[in-house]
Design a protein around this motif. Structure first.
Motif, PDB file in Angstrom:
ATOM      1  N   ARG A   1      -5.501 -16.419 -64.303  1.00 47.34           N
ATOM      2  CA  ARG A   1      -4.253 -16.539 -63.548  1.00 47.34           C
ATOM      3  C   ARG A   1      -4.381 -15.885 -62.178  1.00 47.34           C
ATOM      4  O   ARG A   1      -3.863 -16.397 -61.180  1.00 47.34           O
ATOM      5  N   ALA A   2      -5.045 -14.748 -62.138  1.00 49.54           N
ATOM      6  CA  ALA A   2      -5.228 -14.061 -60.863  1.00 49.54           C
ATOM      7  C   ALA A   2      -6.041 -14.918 -59.896  1.00 49.54           C
ATOM      8  O   ALA A   2      -5.689 -15.055 -58.716  1.00 49.54           O
ATOM      9  N   LEU A   3      -7.100 -15.517 -60.388  1.00 51.40           N
ATOM     10  CA  LEU A   3      -7.933 -16.364 -59.537  1.00 51.40           C
ATOM     11  C   LEU A   3      -7.144 -17.553 -59.001  1.00 51.40           C
ATOM     12  O   LEU A   3      -7.207 -17.882 -57.812  1.00 51.40           O
ATOM     13  N   LEU A   4      -6.395 -18.205 -59.867  1.00 56.15           N
ATOM     14  CA  LEU A   4      -5.604 -19.356 -59.430  1.00 56.15           C
ATOM     15  C   LEU A   4      -4.561 -18.953 -58.388  1.00 56.15           C
ATOM     16  O   LEU A   4      -4.334 -19.673 -57.410  1.00 56.15           O
ATOM     17  N   GLU A   5      -3.941 -17.786 -58.595  1.00 56.28           N
ATOM     18  CA  GLU A   5      -2.935 -17.332 -57.644  1.00 56.28           C
ATOM     19  C   GLU A   5      -3.569 -16.945 -56.310  1.00 56.28           C
ATOM     20  O   GLU A   5      -3.042 -17.276 -55.246  1.00 56.28           O
ATOM     21  N   LEU A   6      -4.698 -16.270 -56.344  1.00 57.84           N
ATOM     22  CA  LEU A   6      -5.394 -15.910 -55.107  1.00 57.84           C
ATOM     23  C   LEU A   6      -5.808 -17.162 -54.334  1.00 57.84           C
ATOM     24  O   LEU A   6      -5.666 -17.224 -53.113  1.00 57.84           O
ATOM     25  N   ASP A   7      -6.300 -18.138 -55.059  1.00 59.42           N
ATOM     26  CA  ASP A   7      -6.728 -19.376 -54.412  1.00 59.42           C
ATOM     27  C   ASP A   7      -5.555 -20.104 -53.770  1.00 59.42           C
ATOM     28  O   ASP A   7      -5.674 -20.679 -52.686  1.00 59.42           O
ATOM     29  N   ARG A   8      -4.397 -20.064 -54.423  1.00 61.18           N
ATOM     30  CA  ARG A   8      -3.207 -20.707 -53.863  1.00 61.18           C
ATOM     31  C   ARG A   8      -2.708 -19.985 -52.615  1.00 61.18           C
ATOM     32  O   ARG A   8      -2.274 -20.615 -51.652  1.00 61.18           O
ATOM     33  N   LEU A   9      -2.787 -18.663 -52.635  1.00 61.65           N
ATOM     34  CA  LEU A   9      -2.265 -17.867 -51.523  1.00 61.65           C
ATOM     35  C   LEU A   9      -3.208 -17.814 -50.332  1.00 61.65           C
ATOM     36  O   LEU A   9      -2.767 -17.659 -49.190  1.00 61.65           O
TER      37      LEU A   9
END
Length: 342
Positions: free
Chosen positions: A257-265
């Motif tokens: 989840r952290a990776l997906l959120e970082l990638d989105r931001l």
């Protein structure tokens, strides 16, 4: 990653029963022992047995496609189980090559810049007065409320107003780029103050003081922006659109989840991508891209100070600082660079 749900006779969510309405063709599906159901199928489901519910779920699985997995926009690597970095398509430029091209190394270690001069200082241990004076000569405000953004400062008025501000001699070395300090590589993020300090120490360096960082950014003239008096969203990586942050998704930092959120931001860029984002001393990317940890010069306050702002629509000037976060705070747009004594 696709997640497979297995049917269980002990627990089947009630919402699976609604799948009969979503898939009318299930009326003709085979039941256990080879029998078939017609209209009686729907009547039977009114009082489902455990076996029948299990069959419904199993049949539904043949019709329902799992939600598509969102592809990452960038390639990432996890460092020490908690920091992240976008992987560049090619290796970064060797520091020695950059040093030769820039000619600003002086007597510092490879990849660093020698900074020497007289810094405008409004009192030992304070940087706020100069910042307030600087704001008074803003002639074009984009936002007057926090996080304030000034489009243009009056250069003539500033030079007149700042003429009698006391100066303090400065002499130190600073990394040319945000860590890992190579042109063409991306900065580390999700780094707290303690880890930033430790990484600098492991490289024979230290975190910059906020005064060192400020002077390396603004120069002896105390420029509002490292490139001058007029805000330019094309000079540095600034004023990118704000995106809502799901802070819960960032914990644990090594999770999917952290990776997906970082990638989105993520809206940062590789170090040195913007040639005009260069300070009077030749230091790159000091405003925008990622926030940078420094050490406070104010006695008695927490040491963890952020400088420079990040890619979003924030102040991103040389003088302002963020003093609200403790040493263990790590976030999606935070990085650092190192300093050293000459």
């Amino acid at each position: 990653m696709a997640h497979v749900m297995h049917a269980s006779s002990r627990h089947v969510p009630a919402h699976h029963l609604s799948l009969l309405d979503a898939y009318p063709g299930i009326d003709e599906a085979p039941l256990p022992h080879g029998s078939h159901a017609g209209a009686a199928w729907r009547d039977a489901v009114k009082l489902p047995s455990r076996e029948l519910v299990a069959v419904i779920v199993a049949l539904a699985a043949t019709h329902v496609q799992p939600p598509p997995v969102r592809e990452l926009r960038s390639s990432w690597q996890l460092i020490d189980g908690k920091h992240w970095q976008v992987i560049a398509p090619a290796p970064g430029e060797p520091p020695e090559v950059t040093d030769a091209a820039e000619g600003t190394r002086g007597s510092c270690a490879p990849g660093m810049i020698e900074v020497r001069g007289q810094m405008m200082l409004d009192g030992l241990g304070s940087l706020d007065v100069v910042d307030a004076l600087q704001r008074s000569v803003c002639t074009e405000w984009i936002d007057r409320v926090f996080p304030e953004r000034c489009g243009r400062f009056d250069e003539t008025r500033w030079r007149t107003l700042s003429r009698d501000i006391p100066r303090h001699p400065m002499h130190f070395c600073i990394d040319r780029f945000e860590y890992p300090n190579r042109r063409g590589e991306y900065p580390w993020i999700m780094v707290d103050w303690n880890d930033a300090r430790a990484v600098c120490a492991s490289n024979g360096k230290r975190l910059c003081t906020e005064a060192e960082w400020t002077f390396a950014c603004e120069g002896e003239e105390a420029l509002p922006y490292p490139y001058g008096y007029e805000r330019d969203p094309h000079a540095c990586v600034i004023d990118r659109p704000w995106r809502h942050v799901d802070e819960d998704a960032l914990s644990p930092p090594d999770g999917e989840r952290a990776l997906l959120e970082l990638d989105r931001l993520w809206q940062g860029e590789a170090s040195g991508s913007h040639p005009r984002c260069r300070s009077p001393f030749g230091v790159y990317d000091m405003t925008g891209n990622v926030d940078e940890w420094t050490t406070s010069v104010v006695a008695g306050e927490r040491p963890s100070i952020l400088k420079g702002g990040y890619w979003g629509p924030v102040r991103t000037r040389c003088r302002p600082s963020t003093r609200a976060h403790g040493e263990s705070f790590a976030f999606y747009q935070q990085g650092f660079r190192c300093c050293a004594d000459v």
